[in-house]
Design a protein around this motif. Sequence first.
Motif, mmCIF file in Angstrom:
data_model
loop_
_atom_site.group_PDB
_atom_site.id
_atom_site.type_symbol
_atom_site.label_atom_id
_atom_site.label_comp_id
_atom_site.label_asym_id
_atom_site.label_seq_id
_atom_site.Cartn_x
_atom_site.Cartn_y
_atom_site.Cartn_z
ATOM 1 N N VAL A 242 0.869 -1.184 0.000
ATOM 2 C CA VAL A 242 0.000 0.000 0.000
ATOM 3 C C VAL A 242 0.900 1.226 0.000
ATOM 4 O O VAL A 242 2.104 1.126 0.250
ATOM 5 N N ASP A 243 0.313 2.393 -0.273
ATOM 6 C CA ASP A 243 1.106 3.616 -0.231
ATOM 7 C C ASP A 243 0.703 4.466 0.978
ATOM 8 O O ASP A 243 -0.240 4.153 1.704
ATOM 9 N N GLY A 244 1.454 5.549 1.183
ATOM 10 C CA GLY A 244 1.207 6.401 2.343
ATOM 11 C C GLY A 244 -0.149 7.066 2.316
ATOM 12 O O GLY A 244 -0.761 7.288 3.371
ATOM 13 N N GLU A 245 -0.658 7.387 1.120
ATOM 14 C CA GLU A 245 -1.964 8.026 1.015
ATOM 15 C C GLU A 245 -3.070 7.106 1.518
ATOM 16 O O GLU A 245 -4.066 7.569 2.069
ATOM 17 N N ALA A 246 -2.897 5.797 1.313
ATOM 18 C CA ALA A 246 -3.895 4.840 1.800
ATOM 19 C C ALA A 246 -3.983 4.875 3.325
ATOM 20 O O ALA A 246 -5.072 4.845 3.904
ATOM 21 N N ILE A 247 -2.821 4.969 3.978
ATOM 22 C CA ILE A 247 -2.805 5.021 5.448
ATOM 23 C C ILE A 247 -3.465 6.300 5.942
ATOM 24 O O ILE A 247 -4.272 6.279 6.882
ATOM 25 N N ALA A 248 -3.152 7.425 5.311
ATOM 26 C CA ALA A 248 -3.759 8.700 5.699
ATOM 27 C C ALA A 248 -5.266 8.673 5.497
ATOM 28 O O ALA A 248 -6.024 9.208 6.322
ATOM 29 N N SER A 249 -5.733 8.044 4.423
ATOM 30 C CA SER A 249 -7.173 7.965 4.140
ATOM 31 C C SER A 249 -7.895 7.144 5.197
ATOM 32 O O SER A 249 -8.990 7.515 5.645
#
Length: 273
Positions: free
Chosen positions: A93-100
Motif C-alpha cells: 500500500v502507499d502512504g496516502e492509503a494510510i492517511a485515508s
Amino acid sequence: MMTSKITKKDITNLAFNQGSLGMEFSWNYERQMHIAFAMMMNHNLKKIYEGDEEGYRDALVRHVEFFNITPQLAPFVGGVVTSMEEMKARGEVDGEAIASIKTALMGPLSGIGDSIFVGCLRVIAVGIGISLAQAGNIMGPILYFLLYNIPCFIVRYFGAHFGYNLGFNYLQKMQENGMMDKLLSAASILGVMVVGCMSKDMVWTTLNVELSRIGDEVTTLQSILDGIMPGLIGLGGTWLYYFLLKKKVNPVILIFGTMIIGVIGAYFGVLAG
C-alpha cells in the motif's frame, strides 16, 4: 505466511505508552493530537522500518498530520495503522492509503467514543463519586477514578489488539481481491464529509447584516447564505485559512488577525457571534 516484526507486547505498549496516554497533552488548534499520535506509533515504526531510515522518516512525517479522536479509541486506530505500515514497508500500500484510513476512522469513532466516555460513563462516575463525597465518604473520588478509568484502559488494550489483528488479517485479503481500492475510495469520500462537518461545527459566525425589513420580518445576509448552504461561512473560512497556510502565512498571524476581525466586526454590529 509473512512474518511480522511486531509482537503482542509491542501492541500492548502502543495502548499504554506516553503518546497514547498523553493524547491531549500537546493538543493545538492547527493539528490537534498529531504529536501524541506520532509518539504513540514511534516504537513500532522503528521496528517496522529498521534499516530503512527514509521509510522511517516518511512514516513520522505522515503521522504528524492532523489527527483528532476520543483518546480512548486512539490505540484502535494505532493498531490498524501499524498493520498498514507493515504492508507499506512491503510495498503493498502507499502512504496516502494510510492517511485515508486514519481520516475515515476519526469521525465515526469520535462520535461513538465521545457519546460513551464523555456523555455517559464520565457523567455516571462523577454522579456516584460526588454523592459519596458529599456524604463525607473517602470512596467518592476513589470510586470515580476506578469507574471511569477501568473501562477506559480495557478499551485501550483490546482496541489496540483488535485493530492490529483486524488490519493484519483482513487488509491483505482486501488487497488481493481488489476491495482495498474500493475501501480507499469510500474512506476518501467519508474523510471529505468529516472535514466538511468539522468546518461547520468548529468554524462559524453570524453576519448581522440586514438586507430588508417588511414589518416584523427581517431578511439578513446570514439567512440568505443559510438558504444557499448551511455552514457556508464556516466552510469558506476553512478554505481561506487553508489557502493562507499553504502560502506559508504564520498561524500566529492568522490567530491574531481573526481576533482583531472578530472584535471590530462585533463592535460595528456586523458580526453577531
